[in-house]
Design a protein around this motif. Structure first.
Motif, short mmCIF file in Angstrom:
data_model
loop_
_atom_site.label_atom_id
_atom_site.label_comp_id
_atom_site.label_asym_id
_atom_site.label_seq_id
_atom_site.Cartn_x
_atom_site.Cartn_y
_atom_site.Cartn_z
N ILE A 72 40.95 54.31 45.89
CA ILE A 72 39.75 54.08 45.09
C ILE A 72 39.58 52.59 44.80
O ILE A 72 38.49 52.03 44.96
CB ILE A 72 39.82 54.88 43.78
N PHE A 73 40.66 51.94 44.40
CA PHE A 73 40.59 50.52 44.08
C PHE A 73 40.24 49.69 45.31
O PHE A 73 39.51 48.70 45.22
CB PHE A 73 41.92 50.05 43.49
N LEU A 74 40.74 50.11 46.46
CA LEU A 74 40.46 49.38 47.68
C LEU A 74 38.98 49.48 48.06
O LEU A 74 38.35 48.48 48.43
CB LEU A 74 41.34 49.91 48.82
N CYS A 75 38.41 50.67 47.94
CA CYS A 75 36.97 50.84 48.22
C CYS A 75 36.14 50.03 47.23
O CYS A 75 35.13 49.43 47.61
CB CYS A 75 36.60 52.31 48.15
N ALA A 76 36.55 50.02 45.97
CA ALA A 76 35.82 49.26 44.97
C ALA A 76 35.88 47.77 45.26
O ALA A 76 34.89 47.04 45.09
CB ALA A 76 36.39 49.54 43.58
N ASP A 80 32.63 45.06 45.65
CA ASP A 80 32.43 43.90 44.79
C ASP A 80 33.73 43.12 44.74
O ASP A 80 34.76 43.63 44.28
CB ASP A 80 32.01 44.35 43.39
N GLU A 81 33.70 41.88 45.21
CA GLU A 81 34.94 41.11 45.32
C GLU A 81 35.58 40.78 43.98
O GLU A 81 36.76 40.44 43.91
CB GLU A 81 34.68 39.80 46.09
N MET A 82 34.86 40.89 42.86
CA MET A 82 35.43 40.61 41.54
C MET A 82 36.07 41.84 40.91
O MET A 82 36.69 41.75 39.85
CB MET A 82 34.35 40.06 40.61
N THR A 83 35.96 42.99 41.55
CA THR A 83 36.48 44.23 41.00
C THR A 83 37.98 44.18 40.72
O THR A 83 38.43 44.68 39.68
CB THR A 83 36.14 45.41 41.92
N PRO A 84 38.83 43.65 41.61
CA PRO A 84 40.27 43.65 41.31
C PRO A 84 40.61 42.99 39.98
O PRO A 84 41.51 43.45 39.26
CB PRO A 84 40.86 42.88 42.49
N LEU A 85 39.91 41.90 39.64
CA LEU A 85 40.17 41.24 38.36
C LEU A 85 39.80 42.15 37.20
O LEU A 85 40.52 42.22 36.19
CB LEU A 85 39.40 39.93 38.29
N ARG A 86 38.69 42.86 37.31
CA ARG A 86 38.26 43.75 36.23
C ARG A 86 39.19 44.95 36.09
O ARG A 86 39.48 45.39 34.98
CB ARG A 86 36.83 44.21 36.49
N ILE A 87 39.63 45.49 37.21
CA ILE A 87 40.55 46.64 37.16
C ILE A 87 41.83 46.27 36.43
O ILE A 87 42.38 47.05 35.64
CB ILE A 87 40.86 47.12 38.59
N GLY A 88 42.31 45.06 36.65
CA GLY A 88 43.55 44.63 36.01
C GLY A 88 43.46 44.52 34.50
O GLY A 88 44.49 44.42 33.82
N LEU A 89 42.24 44.55 33.95
CA LEU A 89 42.05 44.44 32.50
C LEU A 89 41.97 45.80 31.81
O LEU A 89 41.92 45.86 30.58
CB LEU A 89 40.78 43.64 32.19
N VAL A 90 41.94 46.89 32.56
CA VAL A 90 41.76 48.22 31.97
C VAL A 90 43.01 48.65 31.21
O VAL A 90 42.96 49.01 30.02
CB VAL A 90 41.39 49.24 33.05
#
Length: 424
Positions: A72-76, A80-90
């Motif tokens: 899921i994270f890989l598809c996200a 959007d290239e900024m998604t990994p940074l946002r996921i790390g804040l959850v």
């Protein structure tokens, strides 16, 4: 009328003391009850919070294992290239998962020239090939990610740059305003040894074209006059399999040039139509299988071709020019209402010209509701059983249902299509 009382209104001294004692006792009980209520409310809040926590632990997403979350994270991240940074804040767990997916950090957004973010993505992507989009100061991040770049979109031409792993390059003007001549002198096999897919969207003409270009497989050009780009096509003609040309304007005195493209299988051309223009590039395409014209009503005079006899899939915004039997399997047309009868009289009476036809589609485009209904009536009135290979009767549709794309679509690292890496 007189008032009568069962008990006297006067209270003795002894009774007063007794009442005060009772009041003090009641106040103490009230205070105890209030404290008990406050404690109960605190307990209710605590129990509610614990209950919500237990419920959250039973949420479907909590039951996903690391492998599913990683997918899921890989598809996200690809969206959007900024998604990994946002996921790390959850939460801490998600941060641990995303930090252990190097492929999720391979998309670098450098349009805002943030070197710190580029360094973070470069470090966390480990040894993955990188895809990057850059702004006007893109050279600043090239020193960080350049050695692992496989896909790059930038708004300016490069000078004295060597990118040994780059397979897909998109050069695009920041606007359609006229720009200085595009210097392509560094676009050599030495500087780009594995480059296969090139896109040029330049609001200017091309100059300083090198003697040799990398052996490109796909070329897409959007230009505003004829100077330079026919030379680019001729220099990579032997290796091209896919070519897309969009020309915005003409030069006044074109010079006809013949170019042989022996391996080209996909050709899409579009440009403004001028009846007095005889074209300045004639493409010889013996292996062509897919041919698409732009969305102009008249045939594009910007490019001439020797023959379309070999094509199997075609899209026209006019009545097709065929007069002899073809190999066509898919035909897509956008016609004026008055042209439907003319087309049917020419092609639909028998299968001599289209003996292999499998799909026939008409796009109603700008037609009114009444015209669409009339066009549909015309098509339904014909007997299409003469075409033995036709999958179903011709369709009148708003969007094409058969996707005519290049047989060898531009792919870069790990089979990712680079269609999303464009300037905004």
């Amino acid at each position: 009328m007189s008032l009568q009382f069962d008990q006297p209104c006067t209270v003795g001294i002894g009774q007063t003391a007794s009442i005060k004692e009772e009041m003090a006792f009641l106040e103490m009980e009230l205070d105890d009850a209030v404290r008990a209520m406050e404690l109960a409310q605190l307990r209710v809040a605590q129990l509610t919070k614990e209950l919500e926590l237990r419920r959250s632990l039973l949420a479907p997403i909590r039951r996903l294992n690391v492998d599913v979350l990683s997918s899921i994270f890989l598809c996200a991240a690809e969206t959007d290239e900024m998604t990994p940074l946002r996921i790390g804040l959850v939460c801490r767990y998600w941060r641990t998962v995303i930090l252990n997916i190097p492929r999720a950090w391979r998309f670098v957004d450098a349009k805002h020239n943030n070197r710190g973010i580029c360094e973070i993505y470069h470090e966390r992507s480990k040894q993955c090939k990188l895809h990057a989009t850059g702004g006007q100061n893109w050279m600043e991040f090239l020193g960080v990610v350049g050695r692992r770049l496989c896909c790059l979109t930038i708004p300016v031409i490069m000078f004295n740059v060597i990118l040994p792993m780059l397979t897909h390059l998109c050069l695009s003007s920041p606007s359609e305003d006229f720009m200085p001549p595009a210097n392509l002198s560094n676009l050599t096999p030495y500087a780009f040894p594995v480059l296969k897919h090139l896109e040029l969207h330049i609001g200017s003409y091309f100059a300083w074209i090198p003697r040799d270009l990398p052996p490109l497989r796909t070329l897409t050009v959007t230009v505003y006059d004829a100077q330079g780009w026919p030379t680019i096509i001729s220099k990579c003609a032997s290796s091209l399999k896919s070519l897309t040309i969009t020309v915005k304007t003409y030069i006044e005195s074109p010079v006809l040039v013949d170019t042989n493209l022996p391996n080209l299988t996909y050709l899409k051309i579009s440009g403004p139509y001028e009846s007095g223009n005889h074209g300045y590039l004639r493409l010889l395409t013996p292996s062509l299988t897919t041919y698409l014209e732009g969305d102009e009503y008249d045939p594009p005079a910007i490019v001439h071709y020797d023959s379309l006899d070999s094509i199997k899939h075609a899209r026209f915004y006019r009545i097709p020019p065929f007069q002899t039997p073809t190999q066509l399997r898919t035909v897509q047309l956008t016609l004026e209402l008055e042209e439907y009868d003319q087309f049917l009289d020419t092609f639909a009476r028998n299968n001599m010209i289209l003996p292999h036809l499998e799909f026939l589609e008409f796009q109603h485009g700008w037609m009114s509701s009444a015209e669409i209904a009339e066009a549909r009536r015309i098509l339904q009135a014909w007997d299409w059983t003469v075409f033995e290979r036709l999958v179903h009767p011709p369709r009148l549709t708003q969007r094409w249902t058969v996707d005519l794309r290049a047989e060898d679509p531009p792919l870069c690292g790990e089979n990712l299509p680079c269609t999303r890496w464009r300037l905004p």
